[in-house]
Structure formats: C-alpha cells, structure tokens
Design an enzyme around this catalytic site. Structure first.
Site, PDB file in Angstrom:
ATOM      1  N   GLU A 166      12.696 -20.494  88.879  1.00 37.73           N
ATOM      2  CA  GLU A 166      12.020 -19.620  87.911  1.00 37.73           C
ATOM      3  C   GLU A 166      12.591 -19.774  86.512  1.00 37.73           C
ATOM      4  O   GLU A 166      11.865 -19.852  85.531  1.00 37.73           O
ATOM      5  CB  GLU A 166      12.168 -18.147  88.326  1.00 37.73           C
ATOM      6  CG  GLU A 166      11.268 -17.700  89.442  1.00 37.73           C
ATOM      7  CD  GLU A 166      11.444 -16.216  89.716  1.00 37.73           C
ATOM      8  OE1 GLU A 166      11.366 -15.429  88.756  1.00 37.73           O
ATOM      9  OE2 GLU A 166      11.659 -15.847  90.885  1.00 37.73           O
ATOM     10  N   ASP A 193      13.267 -16.955  92.960  1.00 39.08           N
ATOM     11  CA  ASP A 193      14.185 -15.933  93.465  1.00 39.08           C
ATOM     12  C   ASP A 193      13.810 -15.479  94.876  1.00 39.08           C
ATOM     13  O   ASP A 193      12.633 -15.494  95.254  1.00 39.08           O
ATOM     14  CB  ASP A 193      14.196 -14.725  92.524  1.00 39.08           C
ATOM     15  CG  ASP A 193      14.913 -15.033  91.213  1.00 39.08           C
ATOM     16  OD1 ASP A 193      15.606 -16.067  91.141  1.00 39.08           O
ATOM     17  OD2 ASP A 193      14.771 -14.247  90.260  1.00 39.08           O
ATOM     18  N   ASP A 199      12.908 -12.950  96.624  1.00 38.55           N
ATOM     19  CA  ASP A 199      12.287 -11.649  96.822  1.00 38.55           C
ATOM     20  C   ASP A 199      10.773 -11.829  96.878  1.00 38.55           C
ATOM     21  O   ASP A 199      10.266 -12.953  96.813  1.00 38.55           O
ATOM     22  CB  ASP A 199      12.695 -10.665  95.714  1.00 38.55           C
ATOM     23  CG  ASP A 199      12.429 -11.210  94.312  1.00 38.55           C
ATOM     24  OD1 ASP A 199      11.630 -12.162  94.172  1.00 38.55           O
ATOM     25  OD2 ASP A 199      13.006 -10.683  93.347  1.00 38.55           O
ATOM     26  N   GLU A 210       8.442 -11.161  94.739  1.00 39.69           N
ATOM     27  CA  GLU A 210       7.891 -11.744  93.523  1.00 39.69           C
ATOM     28  C   GLU A 210       8.168 -13.240  93.477  1.00 39.69           C
ATOM     29  O   GLU A 210       7.302 -14.044  93.111  1.00 39.69           O
ATOM     30  CB  GLU A 210       8.485 -11.040  92.299  1.00 39.69           C
ATOM     31  CG  GLU A 210       7.635 -11.182  91.065  1.00 39.69           C
ATOM     32  CD  GLU A 210       8.023 -10.189  89.990  1.00 39.69           C
ATOM     33  OE1 GLU A 210       7.371 -10.208  88.934  1.00 39.69           O
ATOM     34  OE2 GLU A 210       8.964  -9.399  90.190  1.00 39.69           O
ATOM     35  N   TYR A 228      22.941 -12.627  94.089  1.00 43.16           N
ATOM     36  CA  TYR A 228      21.640 -12.135  93.622  1.00 43.16           C
ATOM     37  C   TYR A 228      21.687 -10.627  93.391  1.00 43.16           C
ATOM     38  O   TYR A 228      22.205  -9.878  94.215  1.00 43.16           O
ATOM     39  CB  TYR A 228      20.562 -12.476  94.651  1.00 43.16           C
ATOM     40  CG  TYR A 228      19.159 -12.263  94.153  1.00 43.16           C
ATOM     41  CD1 TYR A 228      18.719 -12.879  92.988  1.00 43.16           C
ATOM     42  CD2 TYR A 228      18.278 -11.454  94.852  1.00 43.16           C
ATOM     43  CE1 TYR A 228      17.422 -12.693  92.532  1.00 43.16           C
ATOM     44  CE2 TYR A 228      16.970 -11.268  94.410  1.00 43.16           C
ATOM     45  CZ  TYR A 228      16.561 -11.889  93.244  1.00 43.16           C
ATOM     46  OH  TYR A 228      15.275 -11.706  92.790  1.00 43.16           O
ATOM     47  N   ARG A 265      19.209  -8.327  92.856  1.00 46.96           N
ATOM     48  CA  ARG A 265      18.143  -7.415  93.301  1.00 46.96           C
ATOM     49  C   ARG A 265      18.246  -7.284  94.822  1.00 46.96           C
ATOM     50  O   ARG A 265      17.734  -8.108  95.558  1.00 46.96           O
ATOM     51  CB  ARG A 265      16.766  -7.927  92.874  1.00 46.96           C
ATOM     52  CG  ARG A 265      16.580  -7.921  91.364  1.00 46.96           C
ATOM     53  CD  ARG A 265      15.177  -8.331  90.952  1.00 46.96           C
ATOM     54  NE  ARG A 265      15.041  -8.330  89.511  1.00 46.96           N
ATOM     55  CZ  ARG A 265      15.256  -9.383  88.723  1.00 46.96           C
ATOM     56  NH1 ARG A 265      15.605 -10.540  89.272  1.00 46.96           N
ATOM     57  NH2 ARG A 265      15.132  -9.296  87.423  1.00 46.96           N
ATOM     58  N   HIS A 313      19.091  -9.437 101.436  1.00 49.92           N
ATOM     59  CA  HIS A 313      20.140 -10.200 100.758  1.00 49.92           C
ATOM     60  C   HIS A 313      21.466  -9.462 100.862  1.00 49.92           C
ATOM     61  O   HIS A 313      21.508  -8.276 101.169  1.00 49.92           O
ATOM     62  CB  HIS A 313      19.803 -10.393  99.274  1.00 49.92           C
ATOM     63  CG  HIS A 313      18.367 -10.694  99.017  1.00 49.92           C
ATOM     64  ND1 HIS A 313      17.776 -11.852  99.449  1.00 49.92           N
ATOM     65  CD2 HIS A 313      17.399  -9.978  98.397  1.00 49.92           C
ATOM     66  CE1 HIS A 313      16.504 -11.837  99.097  1.00 49.92           C
ATOM     67  NE2 HIS A 313      16.245 -10.709  98.464  1.00 49.92           N
TER      68      HIS A 313
END
Length: 742
Positions: A9, A82, A84, A86, A298, A300, A344
């Site tokens: 990303e 990433d 997740d 998204e 990470y 989030r 995670h």
C-alpha cells in the site's frame, strides 16, 4: 530472468522490504486504494442485488498501468497490502486489474522484519473473499447512510454537512453527555476527618466512613458542626488493624485503542496523530548504516497476543537489564477481550536490540516519544508485579466509625519501566499517602482536631479523546482502524470543539444530532450500531452473506428516509428561530437560520428580500459596555470561524472588530490595555495586549482573573503538569497552585 513483483500500500515500506527480498523482487506501491465508489452518485444498485459500481480513483490510472506492465514481466505477483479488511479489499481490486493468466499470491505480515517477510513469502494464500465482502458491506452501509441522510442536513441546515453511520453515533454520545452536564444539579455535602495521635504523640488523619453502620450523608455545615461536637466528647479506640501485602499487576501490551488512549493522556497526541506516527514506525525508519528498519508491529489490532519468539526475547532482555527478581517464573499471557478478532499480535517493538536510547538520533521527537511508550509498555507487560505494604485501620468513636490507610511501595517491579497515565497525569499510588503509626486493636487515641470540609457534587466530565475511544470500544462501535477517523471527522466538520483537551459539541453539532436522533432514532443508536459491527464480523467469518445483511438493513431504512424526506420543510422550520429584530430593508421580522458556517440573521420575507446579517454568540447578539472607537456604537459579541470576537452593532455601516477582552489589565501597566484572546494566522489561540502594536505583550497560556497569594500579582495563568495535572501559576513569581490544592 523474470523477477517477482511485490505490491504494497505505502511506498514508505519499499526500502525496508527491498533490503530483505533482494534483487529478485520488484517492489511497487498502490499508494492506498486504487478503486472506490464514485463520488458523484450512489454507486450501489439497490434494485439489483446491491451491485457495486467501482471506478478508478482520480490520479490512479498511471499507477494501475505501471502495476500491469510490471506484472507482465513478473513470474509471481505477491499482493501485500496491510493485513486487515481494508488491505484485503485493496489486494482484491489490484488482482482484478492484472492480466487474467497472471500468477497471484496474497501475503501478509504483522511486522516488517526479515524473518516475518520471508515466512510470509513461503506461506502464501488466496485472497480472503469473506474479508473482502465484510469490507464491501461496510463501505456500502456507509455509502447508503451518507448519501440518503446527508441531503436532509443540506436542505435543513446547509450544504457540506454529512451524516455518518458511526460518526453520528459518536456525536450522539458526546451530545448526550453535554445534556447530562447541563441538567446536572449541584448538591452540597460535607466530609469529616479527625486529626488523631497515638500514645507516642505520632499524628495521623482518619476519615469518618459510617454512622450507626451506615454511610454518612452530611448535607450542610450545621449537621457537620453537630457531629463535630459529638465527636469531641467521644473516645477514639482502635478496633482493627490489618496489614497486608498488595500486588499490582502490569497491564497488557498495547492494542490500537489502548495505544491511542495512553498516547492522548501521556503525550497529548490526538488519535489521528498517534496512528500517523505509528504507521511511520511500522513501515520503517532510516537507522543510519542499517538502512530502513520497521520498529513496531502492525498498529491496527485488538489482540494482546504475543508471538513466542518475542516473549522469549523480552524475558532475556528483562533478565539481562533489570535482574532475575524483575522476571516472573513464566511468560505472562493475557486473555483476549470479548469480541476480539485476534487477527494480529499486540503492538510491540520488532527488535529488542533497538532500544529507544539507541535509535533516538534517527527519530523525530514525536516518533521517539511514541516508540518509547510502546517499548516500555511491552517490556513492562512481561515484568514482575509491583508490591506494596498496606495498612488499614478501623477506629470507633461511640456510634461513629473512622478509617485510615497507608500504602508504601515495597518492590517497584514493572513500575521501574512503565506507569500508566490518566487524563491528569500518572495514576500513582491510589491516593493513599497518609502515614500510619504502629497501632494495635484496643489502643486509645487522642483527638487533636476535627476537620469538617465542604464539597459539592460535580457533573460528569466531558469526554477526552482517550475516554471517547475507550467508550466506543466498550460499546462495540467502530473497530481499531476507525477510532481516529471518527474523532478527526467530528472535529473537521466542526460538530465538536476541543476545549482544554475535552470534546464539547458545537451549536452546529447539537443541531445535527437533534435532527438525526429525532428522525432516525433506531439508526443512530448505540445498540444498533454495535449490532451492525457484529454482523460485519459474521460476514468476515463466513457465517453471514453480505448482500443479505445489507438487504435486511436497507428495506426499513429506506422507508424511514422517504417518510423523513416528506417532512423536511417541517424539520427546517423547527430549527428556525423568531427574533424581535426587524429587517432594515423591508421591515419584515428577522429570523435565525442555519448555514454551513453556523447561524445567521435572515429576513423572513426571503426570497423576495435576501437581507442577512451575522449573528453574535449562540443565542443572538450579546451587548457589552464597550463603545466602538470608530463610530461610537455599541460593541457586541459575535462568533466567527475562529471563535468569539467583538464587532460594532452598526455593521455593515461600520465594520470595526476587536479581540475578546478578558477583563484583566495588561501586566505592563503603563500601556492601559487589557489582555485579549487572539489567534495566529493558522488559528492557534494566544493572549495578547489589546493595545497591540503599541504594546506587544503576549503569552500562550490562558490567563485567569485570580491574584497570586504569594506576591500579589494581578493575575495567574493556566498550565498542565504531566505528573500532577492542571495547575495555575503566577506570571511574576512562578508560584504554583495545583487543582487538588484549590
């Protein structure tokens, strides 16, 4: 020889990853999303199974072409956005833009270390369509709510406003707290403490905790005096002494919400700033000859889980740097929170051979602060508990019962490295600071003094950013990736203001909330929003179909939208206020209306007469005793983009304005001016002399109209200590008064 292509990303990761993967990998970035719903229309066909119309985001055509060309020259394309929902959706969108015969693999890593990245390349998987569908469902839900409800706000208040499925519930929480504060009725109460001494004349304080076995309710000074008179005739005898050892366990390593909360309390970072800096630390920071290094995992996440290798490394570090007594017998493992996705690890340093003091010259000031916070919390989570010696004493004086307690630190344990912060500084030792002499049951104590003290109940506090994040998490509203954007959106839309680090709804925010809650009570509801989050989790786990979830939501929602739209003129009229003022052009009554920048006065004969005037304050123009120095008219309080100011009541004939005075004389005296609230060109508040440029006195600290008790100076200023919390200080002699001392 064809290379492999790794797509991420953010371009900030590229250098770090290139170092691990070598020449056989070409690394490119999408720079965020490449496709999304169109901006100019709904983009969701509600009549045909909620089919989504994705379009290429403006400016991303060149990126997509570059990715396609690179993919054609590559043997395998590794999609590494990433880890997740998204990120999964971004990987899916990229895959759709690549040649149909292209070999594609999805890779994820929780930390940007060589070991984690190479392991991810060896353990690829397919794109998780359940995660993609969960993200699509969230996006469609947000689009339906935004595009169906926001136009109601445009037509009743003003263009540019927005309603969000989650942000509007957060606004409701803030507004309801404000209503509680406004409705709060202060009540007086008294507490009584006794200054006692033992046989060796050692003095200590004890607090009255029971009268005839019940909690005391002392409502006024008369009752406090009566009890005091009784106590002076009573005999104080020690009933019980309990000495014990109390352990205080460390907290788990950070998850997204707790990182945002602690960074707000300890570092005064907004959630948005915290996540921005954490992203930089995760993606990689240049460390001199070592090149770019990803310093944290990470950021989030809602899991407190720690990898076995990281636990072993932490235990070795604690033993080598602090000693065996700071190391528990076995690794500390923390239970997952209820509702945690546990996708995670917790947020932790990636390398324990990069302590903050070693890398501080390579980090910005703010990066170092946040990295140190993460470092200390992680290591402290694996250290031994702190140990306190506590003493609790029960004392009887006839029908009155007193208690006294003390607590002293015996072994600091994890506190050697980390102390949790609160809104006004560190938690400390639970306020137990009273020193207790060596007492035994049956000891008779001497009474030296009865100390009654008057208090008043306090309204609930406004939300700090940290407290709002904690509340959203507890209520199941939003997810780790959304907390920061929820708060920043409310601030950017001017639905809330940040006053003294507390969130307060603006008049605009209150009005928007009232319209949404009155007309969509079931949609902008805490329980309903939390249920929708659960449904999204069910989609991700494959237990629910995303189209079915959207359809079940949309049918009743759309019916309500149609009903509310039919009443929009009625809603608009309900927020239009009549005034006693008359239009200067047509003599029609003036009314208070809403626009994008707030309330204003408008002629009721609109559209025949389009006369408008600015409106001062939240409840209309407020006159002052000050006179305009240009035309002699009254100066009134008005409110603009940067807050309140003084303006001539004869506007628009006279456009004279002045900064808001505080009523405090300028400390330079001879200039004759007052300290006034002012703002820099960027909107930052400061206080300066009203006679500028004749007098250039200025300060960043808010003045208060309270004289210094030590030197007699006319005013003091508000400040904040990270350790002791808010205080006021004299600008002349620096004398300090902390909040708890007032």
């Amino acid at each position: 020889m064809p290379k492999n292509l790794l797509i991420v990303e953010s371009p900030a990761k590229s250098k770090t990853l290139k170092k691990f993967l070598g020449k056989n990998f070409d690394i490119q970035s999408t720079i965020g999303h490449i496709r999304d719903l169109p901006k100019s229309k709904l983009g969701v066909d509600t009549d045909d199974g909620f089919k989504i119309q994705y379009v290429t985001i403006k400016g991303k055509q060149k990126i997509i072409k570059k990715l396609r060309d690179s993919a054609k020259r590559s043997e395998v394309v590794y999609l590494a956005p990433d880890p997740d929902r998204e990120g999964e959706a971004i990987a899916w969108h990229v895959a759709q833009q690549l040649p149909s015969d292209q070999k594609i693999a999805r890779v994820t890593f929780n930390e940007i270390t060589k070991q984690a990245v190479l392991a991810a390349i060896e353990n690829t998987r397919d794109i998780d369509r359940n995660k993609v569908d969960a993200q699509q469902a969230r996006r469609v839900l947000d689009r339906l709510v935004g595009y169906k409800v926001s136009p109601l706000l445009w037509k009743t208040i003003g263009r540019g406003l927005s309603a969000g499925r989650v942000q509007s519930v957060a606004l409701r929480i803030i507004c309801e707290r404000e209503a509680e504060i406004k409705a709060f009725v202060q009540e007086e109460y008294w507490e009584i403490r006794a200054l006692l001494e033992d046989r060796d004349k050692v003095q200590f304080l004890a607090k009255l905790v029971k009268i005839d076995g019940a909690k005391p309710e002392i409502k006024d000074e008369e009752e406090a005096s009566r009890i005091g008179a009784d106590l002076k005739r009573a005999s104080f005898v020690v009933e019980n002494v309990k000495k014990s050892e109390k352990k205080r366990n460390p907290l788990p390593p950070f998850i997204t919400s707790t990182l945002q909360q602690d960074a707000a309390r300890a570092l005064y970072f907004s959630p948005k700033k915290t996540m921005m800096i954490a992203q930089q630390l995760y993606e990689g920071v240049e460390l001199g000859d070592e090149g770019p290094i990803g310093l944290i995992t990470y950021m989030r996440t809602d899991s407190t889980r720690i990898a076995g290798s990281a636990l072993a490394a932490a235990r070795d570090y604690i033993k080598n740097h602090f000693g065996q007594k700071y190391l528990p017998d076995k690794p500390v493992r923390y239970k997952a929170r209820k509702g945690s996705q546990d996708a995670h690890e917790a947020i932790r340093p990636t390398y324990l051979d990069h302590p903050p003091e070693k890398v501080k010259n390579s980090l910005t000031k703010d990066q170092l602060k946040l990295y140190t916070l993460i470092w200390n919390r992680f290591l402290a989570s694996q250290m031994s508990p702190a140990v306190y010696d506590t003493t609790a004493v029960s004392i009887r004086a006839d029908r009155y019962y007193f208690s006294a307690g003390s607590q002293s630190l015996k072994f600091d344990g994890f506190l050697r490295l980390y102390e949790e912060a609160r809104d006004n500084g560190p938690i400390g030792e639970n306020g137990l600071v009273n020193s207790i002499p060596d007492l035994k049951a049956g000891d008779v104590l001497g009474l030296l003094e009865i100390r009654p003290s008057q208090h008043f109940t306090k309204p609930p506090a406004r939300f700090s950013q940290a407290l709002l994040v904690r509340t959203l998490e507890a209520e199941g509203i939003g997810r780790p990736s959304t907390y920061a954007s929820i708060i920043s959106t409310l601030l950017e839309r001017k639905y809330v203001d940040l006053n003294e680090r507390r969130l307060a709804p603006t008049e605009l925010g209150k009005t928007v909330n009232r319209i949404l809650v009155d007309n969509f009570p079931n949609l902008f509801n805490v329980k309903f929003t939390a249920t929708m989050e659960t449904d999204l989790d069910q989609i991700e786990s494959g237990k629910e179909n995303w189209v079915s979830v959207i359809r079940e939501f949309y049918q009743p929602f759309n019916k309500v939208v149609d009903e509310v739209t039919a009443r929009q003129q009625e809603i608009k009229d309900s927020i239009t206020e009549k005034t006693k003022e008359v239009c200067e052009n047509c003599s029609s009554p003036m009314v208070i209306k809403w626009g994008r920048n707030g309330r204003f006065l408008a002629c009721s004969a609109y559209p025949e007469c389009k006369t408008t005037r600015p409106l001062g304050g939240h409840d209309g123009p407020v006159e002052t005793d000050m006179v305009c120095d240009k035309c002699g008219g009254k100066m009134i309080v008005r409110e603009g983009r940067f807050g309140k100011f003084l303006a001539c009541a004869n506007y628009p004939k006279c456009k004279n304005t002045m900064a808001m005075p505080t009523g405090i004389e300028c400390p330079r005296g001879e200039c004759g001016g007052q300290i006034s609230e002012k703002r820099t060109k960027r909107g930052k508040v400061f206080w300066g002399c009203s006679n500028y440029p004749k007098c250039d006195f200025a300060t960043w600290y808010k003045p208060i109209n309270k004289g210094c008790p030590q030197c007699g100076n006319a005013y003091m200023v508000e400040k904040l200590s990270k350790v002791k919390g808010p205080y006021i200080a004299c600008v002349q002699c620096k004398h300090k008064i902390y909040q708890e001392e007032e």
